[in-house]
Design an enzyme around this catalytic site. Structure first.
Site, mmCIF file in Angstrom:
data_model
loop_
_atom_site.group_PDB
_atom_site.id
_atom_site.type_symbol
_atom_site.label_atom_id
_atom_site.label_comp_id
_atom_site.label_asym_id
_atom_site.label_seq_id
_atom_site.Cartn_x
_atom_site.Cartn_y
_atom_site.Cartn_z
ATOM 1 C CB CYS A 13 -0.911 -0.049 1.225
ATOM 2 S SG CYS A 13 -1.727 1.492 1.619
ATOM 3 C CB CYS A 16 0.375 1.798 4.096
ATOM 4 S SG CYS A 16 -1.361 1.349 3.964
#
Length: 84
Positions: A13, A16
């Site tokens: 991600c 993230c």
């Protein structure tokens, strides 16, 4: 009172990956307490808290969910989120 942010994320991600250094910086400065949870390996917690998108931040106070945020956040947004 015990307070902590659960940071749900994954290695693949991109938001993230951007959020993690900000969280780590705030933790090292003593501004927040958090625990990082990988949604791919800890599916139990992801299901328990109904995490469908990442990054998701869940604020716990004394074990109870007080607030949640989804998506990339700025340093100031994280401090405001943590301090309520």
């Amino acid at each position: 009172m015990s307070k902590e942010i659960l940071q749900f994320s994954a290695n693949w991600c991109q938001p993230c990956k951007t959020l993690s250094p900000i969280m780590e910086k705030l933790k090292s400065e003593g501004k927040i307490t958090y625990r990082k949870i990988d949604v791919d390996t800890d599916t139990e917690l992801s299901v328990k808290y109904g995490v469908r998108n990442i990054p998701t931040l869940i604020l716990l106070e004394n074990g109870e969910v007080k607030n949640r945020l989804t998506g990339l956040q700025s340093e100031q947004q994280l401090i405001n989120f943590y301090n309520g």
